[in-house]
Design a protein around this motif. Structure first.
Motif, PDB file in Angstrom:
ATOM      1  N   UNK A 132       1.143  -1.724   0.336  1.00 29.68           N
ATOM      2  CA  UNK A 132      -0.064  -0.101   0.033  1.00 29.68           C
ATOM      3  C   UNK A 132       1.240   1.591   0.241  1.00 29.68           C
ATOM      4  N   UNK A 136      -3.431   7.061   1.207  1.00 27.30           N
ATOM      5  CA  UNK A 136      -3.899   6.799   2.107  1.00 27.30           C
ATOM      6  C   UNK A 136      -4.859   5.503   1.281  1.00 27.30           C
ATOM      7  N   UNK A 137      -4.459   3.993   1.875  1.00 26.59           N
ATOM      8  CA  UNK A 137      -5.019   3.054   0.977  1.00 26.59           C
ATOM      9  C   UNK A 137      -4.729   2.718  -0.116  1.00 26.59           C
ATOM     10  N   UNK A 194     -10.650   3.540   0.681  1.00 31.07           N
ATOM     11  CA  UNK A 194     -10.232   4.411   1.999  1.00 31.07           C
ATOM     12  C   UNK A 194     -11.601   5.066   2.484  1.00 31.07           C
ATOM     13  N   UNK A 196     -12.448   7.468   5.474  1.00 26.94           N
ATOM     14  CA  UNK A 196     -12.393   8.257   6.631  1.00 26.94           C
ATOM     15  C   UNK A 196     -13.360   8.524   7.434  1.00 26.94           C
ATOM     16  N   UNK A 199     -13.697   3.885  11.702  1.00 20.42           N
ATOM     17  CA  UNK A 199     -12.729   3.222  12.804  1.00 20.42           C
ATOM     18  C   UNK A 199     -11.565   3.171  12.129  1.00 20.42           C
ATOM     19  N   UNK A 200     -12.293   1.881  11.116  1.00 22.38           N
ATOM     20  CA  UNK A 200     -10.662   1.795  10.558  1.00 22.38           C
ATOM     21  C   UNK A 200     -10.788   2.136   8.992  1.00 22.38           C
ATOM     22  N   UNK A 201      -9.916   3.191   8.666  1.00 21.44           N
ATOM     23  CA  UNK A 201     -10.507   3.910   6.955  1.00 21.44           C
ATOM     24  C   UNK A 201      -9.719   3.213   5.505  1.00 21.44           C
ATOM     25  N   UNK A 202      -8.971   1.813   6.505  1.00 22.50           N
ATOM     26  CA  UNK A 202      -8.149   1.847   5.007  1.00 22.50           C
ATOM     27  C   UNK A 202      -8.262  -0.044   4.736  1.00 22.50           C
ATOM     28  N   UNK A 205      -4.914  -4.893   2.941  1.00 17.97           N
ATOM     29  CA  UNK A 205      -3.566  -5.100   3.443  1.00 17.97           C
ATOM     30  C   UNK A 205      -2.673  -5.009   2.357  1.00 17.97           C
TER      31      UNK A 205
END
Lengths: 237, 312
Positions: A132, A136-137, A194, A196, A199-202, A205
């Protein structure tokens, strides 16, 4: 297999593995990353990429040479230790709407395929989230079928909507955020990789495997509404 | 609680940063000048990681609705409380109803305003820092604007302190910034590396929390400026095809595909962030061991900044 170390300032070291970029190197990299996080004191965080790990450390806890030695000592295990678990993520993707998959026709023409063949090839493949990065993500995906390898756009677009699913070179891509882009966009997933607001934005993995499931526009809109209401969970096995 | 009357061009909530998320593409954020930030927190009796404000180029104007201590450090922005001038680098006790204003930066770029107790916004992924590009953390992931309300965590009023004048950083002098060469220094010509180390580089106005763009003597590549993408450390000096350096800061992209000639040491990165466009800096190469010795020295000095504080 050997390692090369390059200092990246006073708080990080770039650890490079040799070998061909591919599934095997990716597994070694992730295994080494896991071993480092479990065994080396003073490591703050790690950033995997195609063939390297950027290892951030606290020099109060470990010196540069001791850090390099500790990582080198773990290398033999990286080939044999159990690989960290890999999840299979399935994302719905709407291809057959020119508003979403706006490059689908052009790709089919360029590759001398029908659009149905392009979709079948793209949904038939399994992609590896190599790492990644950049945004973000944002996943770097390998696993594009050979028949879909296509040079990147000559003139990159200035705006690409988040969720856009594209191909370019041997790579595949999902845009995590609105951004410029050089990938041919085949479709769009309504799932926020992604988000925002949660709580877990991504979502994805490093090491995840990914498949696309073709959906029509109506299903796309239904999922998009569920995502907006935070009532959608993608299929993760 | 504080109420923003004027947010200025870019005022954000920051704590020390969001760590452990770079492998998911999320940068640490946090203050660009960590040194000034930590001193502001210490002046109001906070732990180093309490959330405070970072003002850019021009300050904010706000009203406090609770008696508290505040401290302003960093760039030289004139401070007034209800119109009367107040010292920087010093504990200031304010009462409910007071209006605090920071003016335009005369020297430096970023100033920090700490509040006793710290700002109480919801932590996201373990941090209250604002990541503007990702719209994450802080107050709704954005810069503060008129009528925003931010609560303070409860705290006792601290004793009043100040940072001794000889310990206040001098942002007016062109800094010499220490770098460790690498990770890709071998991708540049020897003459290029020498040019980088022997010339001044000017800060460009296109700089932000993601990166500081510089202009000066070109640093030519040996064979192309693209590499296979890898991680980008804080302070990475990235050189793209135009041969001009960009120093990556706290809101940087986590990975990238341009060659990185050197990395600015963590203890000097704040000085980069305080350099106004049009002003210059120089680089000096140090080895990793020397960098670690200097880092230790810097941390020890920060502790003595504290003991050097005199009672008002």
């Amino acid at each position: 297999m050997s390692l090369a170390f390059h200092p990246a300032g006073d708080l990080a070291v770039l650890v490079e593995l040799d070998g061909e970029i591919g599934v095997e190197l990716s597994m070694r990299l992730r295994t080494l990353e896991m071993l480092i996080s479990q065994n080396v004191t003073g490591v703050v965080e790690t950033v995997p990429a195609f063939r390297s790990l950027l290892v951030y450390y606290d020099p109060r806890a470990i010196g540069y040479l001791a850090l390099c030695d500790s990582i080198t000592a773990l290398l033999p295990q990286a080939g044999s230790a159990p690989v960290p678990p890999s999840r299979l993520v399935e994302l719905p993707c709407c291809y057959d709407d020119p508003e979403l998959g706006f490059d689908l026709d052009a790709v089919a023409q360029r590759l001398e395929l029908t659009t149905a063949e392009v979709i079948a090839l793209h949904t038939g493949a399994e992609y590896l989230v190599y790492f990644i990065g950049f945004a973000p993500g944002q996943p770097y995906l390998t696993g594009t079928p050979e028949r879909l390898v296509i040079p990147r756009l000559e003139t990159p677009r200035t705006h690409t909507a988040p969720g856009s699913v594209g191909i370019g070179g041997t790579q595949s891509c999902i845009y995590a955020v609105e951004s410029p882009g050089g990938f041919w966009v085949l479709g769009r997933t309504p799932v926020a990789i992604y988000d925002r607001g949660v709580a877990e934005p991504i979502l994805l993995r490093p090491g995840d495997r990914l498949r696309f499931r073709p959906v029509d526009r109506r299903e796309y809109d239904r999922v998009a509404a569920a995502v907006a209401a935070q009532k959608y969970r993608p299929v993760i096995a | 609680m504080i109420v923003i009357l004027d947010g200025g061009p870019q005022t954000t909530v920051q704590d020390l940063g969001r760590f452990g998320q770079l492998r998911y593409g999320i940068p640490p954020s946090g203050p660009v000048d960590g040194h000034a930030f930590v001193l502001a927190n210490r002046l109001v009796g906070n732990g180093d990681s309490a959330a405070a404000l970072e003002c850019t180029v021009m300050g904010a104007r706000f009203q406090v609705h609770v008696a508290c201590a505040i401290a302003v450090t960093g760039a030289e922005m004139p401070v007034t409380i209800n119109g009367s001038e107040a010292p920087r680098w010093s504990t200031l006790i304010v009462k409910s109803g007071d209006v605090v204003k920071l003016g335009a930066a005369r020297v430096g770029v970023r100033s920090y305003i700490a509040f006793s107790g710290g700002l109480d916004v919801t932590a996201v992924l373990g941090s209250r820092s604002t990541y503007l590009r990702g719209g994450l953390g802080g107050l709704e992931g954005r810069a503060l604007r008129k009528d925003d309300r931010v609560s303070l965590l409860p705290a006792l009023l601290p004793r009043a302190w100040r940072v001794a004048s000889d310990r206040v950083p001098d942002y007016a002098t062109a800094p010499e910034v220490r770098v460790v060469l690498g990770p890709q220094a071998d991708r540049f010509t020897e003459a290029g590396v020498a040019a980088f180390l022997n010339n001044s580089y000017e800060m460009l106005p296109q700089s932000d929390r993601m990166g500081a763009r510089l202009r000066g003597e070109r640093v030519p590549h040996l064979r192309g400026h693209d590499i296979i993408s890898d991680g980008i450390a804080l302070g990475s000096v990235q050189v793209a095809g135009d041969g001009q350096p960009i120093i990556l800061l706290v809101d940087r992209q986590s990975t990238g595909g341009y060659t990185k000639l050197a990395t600015v040491c963590s203890f000097d990165i704040g000085r980069v962030g305080q350099l106004k466009p049009g002003r210059s800096l120089r680089f000096r190469a140090v080895g990793v061991d020397e960098a670690h010795r200097l880092l230790q020295e810097h941390r020890a000095l920060l502790e003595s900044d504290l003991s050097a504080k005199a009672k008002e």
